[in-house]
Design an enzyme around this catalytic site. Sequence first.
Site, PDB file in Angstrom:
ATOM      1  N   GLU A  27      -6.724  -1.889  11.837  1.00  0.00           N
ATOM      2  CA  GLU A  27      -7.034  -1.599  10.438  1.00  0.00           C
ATOM      3  C   GLU A  27      -5.732  -1.350   9.681  1.00  0.00           C
ATOM      4  O   GLU A  27      -4.970  -0.459  10.036  1.00  0.00           O
ATOM      5  CB  GLU A  27      -7.944  -0.366  10.340  1.00  0.00           C
ATOM      6  CG  GLU A  27      -8.121   0.194   8.941  1.00  0.00           C
ATOM      7  CD  GLU A  27      -8.658  -0.823   7.945  1.00  0.00           C
ATOM      8  OE1 GLU A  27      -8.052  -0.952   6.862  1.00  0.00           O
ATOM      9  OE2 GLU A  27      -9.666  -1.494   8.259  1.00  0.00           O
ATOM     10  N   GLN A  76     -17.576   4.053   0.088  1.00  0.00           N
ATOM     11  CA  GLN A  76     -17.849   3.150  -1.025  1.00  0.00           C
ATOM     12  C   GLN A  76     -19.198   3.386  -1.716  1.00  0.00           C
ATOM     13  O   GLN A  76     -19.309   3.173  -2.931  1.00  0.00           O
ATOM     14  CB  GLN A  76     -17.724   1.704  -0.554  1.00  0.00           C
ATOM     15  CG  GLN A  76     -16.305   1.354  -0.138  1.00  0.00           C
ATOM     16  CD  GLN A  76     -16.168  -0.081   0.350  1.00  0.00           C
ATOM     17  OE1 GLN A  76     -16.849  -0.980  -0.105  1.00  0.00           O
ATOM     18  NE2 GLN A  76     -15.255  -0.278   1.291  1.00  0.00           N
ATOM     19  N   CYS A 113     -24.147  -4.377  -1.441  1.00  0.00           N
ATOM     20  CA  CYS A 113     -25.213  -3.618  -2.106  1.00  0.00           C
ATOM     21  C   CYS A 113     -25.701  -4.312  -3.373  1.00  0.00           C
ATOM     22  O   CYS A 113     -25.180  -4.097  -4.472  1.00  0.00           O
ATOM     23  CB  CYS A 113     -24.773  -2.201  -2.442  1.00  0.00           C
ATOM     24  SG  CYS A 113     -26.158  -1.200  -3.034  1.00  0.00           S
ATOM     25  N   ASP A 166     -20.393  -6.133   6.544  1.00  0.00           N
ATOM     26  CA  ASP A 166     -20.392  -7.147   5.491  1.00  0.00           C
ATOM     27  C   ASP A 166     -19.937  -8.521   5.960  1.00  0.00           C
ATOM     28  O   ASP A 166     -20.286  -9.530   5.346  1.00  0.00           O
ATOM     29  CB  ASP A 166     -19.489  -6.689   4.342  1.00  0.00           C
ATOM     30  CG  ASP A 166     -20.012  -5.442   3.640  1.00  0.00           C
ATOM     31  OD1 ASP A 166     -21.203  -5.120   3.805  1.00  0.00           O
ATOM     32  OD2 ASP A 166     -19.218  -4.797   2.924  1.00  0.00           O
ATOM     33  N   LYS A 223     -26.139  -6.279   2.509  1.00  0.00           N
ATOM     34  CA  LYS A 223     -24.834  -5.797   2.966  1.00  0.00           C
ATOM     35  C   LYS A 223     -24.606  -4.400   2.388  1.00  0.00           C
ATOM     36  O   LYS A 223     -24.067  -4.236   1.295  1.00  0.00           O
ATOM     37  CB  LYS A 223     -23.738  -6.768   2.528  1.00  0.00           C
ATOM     38  CG  LYS A 223     -23.865  -8.138   3.203  1.00  0.00           C
ATOM     39  CD  LYS A 223     -22.718  -9.047   2.828  1.00  0.00           C
ATOM     40  CE  LYS A 223     -22.880 -10.430   3.479  1.00  0.00           C
ATOM     41  NZ  LYS A 223     -22.830 -10.394   4.940  1.00  0.00           N
ATOM     42  N   THR A 224     -25.032  -3.391   3.131  1.00  0.00           N
ATOM     43  CA  THR A 224     -24.936  -2.007   2.689  1.00  0.00           C
ATOM     44  C   THR A 224     -24.398  -1.142   3.820  1.00  0.00           C
ATOM     45  O   THR A 224     -24.429  -1.525   4.988  1.00  0.00           O
ATOM     46  CB  THR A 224     -26.303  -1.457   2.260  1.00  0.00           C
ATOM     47  OG1 THR A 224     -27.155  -1.372   3.427  1.00  0.00           O
ATOM     48  CG2 THR A 224     -26.978  -2.359   1.226  1.00  0.00           C
ATOM     49  N   ALA A 225     -23.925   0.065   3.458  1.00  0.00           N
ATOM     50  CA  ALA A 225     -23.469   1.012   4.479  1.00  0.00           C
ATOM     51  C   ALA A 225     -24.619   1.402   5.391  1.00  0.00           C
ATOM     52  O   ALA A 225     -24.428   1.640   6.595  1.00  0.00           O
ATOM     53  CB  ALA A 225     -22.869   2.241   3.816  1.00  0.00           C
ATOM     54  N   ALA A 226     -25.834   1.474   4.834  1.00  0.00           N
ATOM     55  CA  ALA A 226     -26.992   1.809   5.646  1.00  0.00           C
ATOM     56  C   ALA A 226     -27.253   0.740   6.703  1.00  0.00           C
ATOM     57  O   ALA A 226     -27.689   1.050   7.824  1.00  0.00           O
ATOM     58  CB  ALA A 226     -28.218   1.981   4.756  1.00  0.00           C
ATOM     59  N   CYS A 237     -30.943   0.560  -0.179  1.00  0.00           N
ATOM     60  CA  CYS A 237     -30.259   0.513  -1.467  1.00  0.00           C
ATOM     61  C   CYS A 237     -30.872   1.578  -2.377  1.00  0.00           C
ATOM     62  O   CYS A 237     -31.914   1.338  -2.991  1.00  0.00           O
ATOM     63  CB  CYS A 237     -30.394  -0.872  -2.088  1.00  0.00           C
ATOM     64  SG  CYS A 237     -29.398  -1.087  -3.575  1.00  0.00           S
TER      65      CYS A 237
END
Length: 526
Positions: free
Chosen positions: A150, A158, A276, A412, A420-423, A455
């Site tokens: 990274e 985000q 999102c 993502d 495409k979400t953090a969840a 979302c």
Amino acid sequence: MTIRTLTPTLSVSPQIDPADVAGLAASGIRAIVCNRPDGEEAGQPPAAAVAAAAEAHGLRFVHIPVVPGTIDESDAAAMARALADLPAPVLAYCRSGARSEQLAGMATAWGADGGVARYDVVVIGGGSAGLATAASILRRRKGVSVAIVEPSEDHYYQPGFTMVGGGIFAAEATRRGEAGLIPEGAEWICSTAATFNPVNNRVTLADGRVIGYRALVVCPGLKLDWDAIPGLAGALGSDGVTSNYRYDLAPYTDRLVRRLRGGRALFTQPPMPIKCAGAPQKAMYLSCHRWERAGLLGHMNVQFHTATPSLFGVAAYVPALDAYIARYGIDLQLESRLVSIDGAAKVAMFEQRRGDTVRRVEKRFDMIHVVPPQVAPAFIATSPLAAPSGFVAVDEATLRHPDHANIFALGDVAATTNAKTAAAARKQAPVVALNVLAALDGAPPVAVYDGYGSCPLTVEAGKIVLAEFGYGGKLLPTFPKWLIDGTRPSRLSWLLKEKILPPLYWHGMLKGREWLAAPERPGEGG
């Protein structure tokens, strides 16, 4: 020409002629390494001539000239990097083939001695997906060697950017140092992946280092393509042009909304896929609610220009959103795509589809919130791991690459049809962790992902439509309907977004604690 096979991926030979390249390509050779300096003897074909022939036949070519008796560690390192980077099988040649064979042996030894660092698991990307997966692996099996590649020294929450733009969170609350988030037992490599060699289980980094793996997890996120809209990159952050998709710009959204007392506010959404899909609307609803409370909404002309044919991709949530479109008096423009912007003139150009007709429409603005097109990073899109879309090809259930049983992707960058979400990454991480450990044991995948994504659509300060769904738009609510009906605005959902999800992210997901994210086994679930 006598070709000697050293390994399934490497052969050596005496000097070749440009005319030999066609036959080599037909035999399956994919790359050529020349280990001979030009001009060693009369009549020797120059390396450039062989390189041109290789290019003409779709082969890669590298020139690593060495002189007999003077080959040193730097030559071995160069050869090791080339063999890690080039597509296999490779043919290396010199005058007789002996020099190439010697150099190949030294390159192998150099790698075994530490020139090529090796790990059980290499994770490309230290965002939410990468950290969560690495932590889940290490919580399940201590002692596994894990490296996280990274380049950024900062890590961002985000999902909080929308709340920053809405004046609810401070920007600083969404940022932490990457070093403090690396799971115990993992090594952080502060660099960027450049190329992949899945045949030899190697990754070459941007700084030239080569690392090896037994299992690879790819999750570097996607690229926000600001340059895809002419005029946008240079306009951001001034003249009323903003976006909650950037940490440094979300506070500007907040300032614009607070200061604007009337005029035209445009909000845009590009074609899918994007991070999102509800985020472009969230910025708009929160802004409208603030203007409504300040008694200014009647002085505002708010327009939502979305490139999509519907307001939201899952029909069950559209009625609640339509009600807010009507409440705030928003001019909804479907199939309307932002194609250019002139910040100084405060003019945006849209391409609109109406049936079979496509026209360009110019819109003046006092404020515009822009969401850029989003694509796979270039080093992914051009790699052997990519699907036709440019994202990493995976099986949608196991998240394993279809051609490489020890490579997985999530977040993502994965070529899946989920939101495409953090969840989504929170649910995917334990699935990949279990399947990576199975791959290390030589076993098939043991966990599956159902496409879950969430979302939280912030339709006003204090209320959220909690959209939770999986593959095919199937509703996948976490809570019983009597507690939270996700198709209707809910104060409890707002509490979840504002108070519960941030600590769940920092102290749960990134630590490998799988609260509300237990992975399914094949055959389980609905």
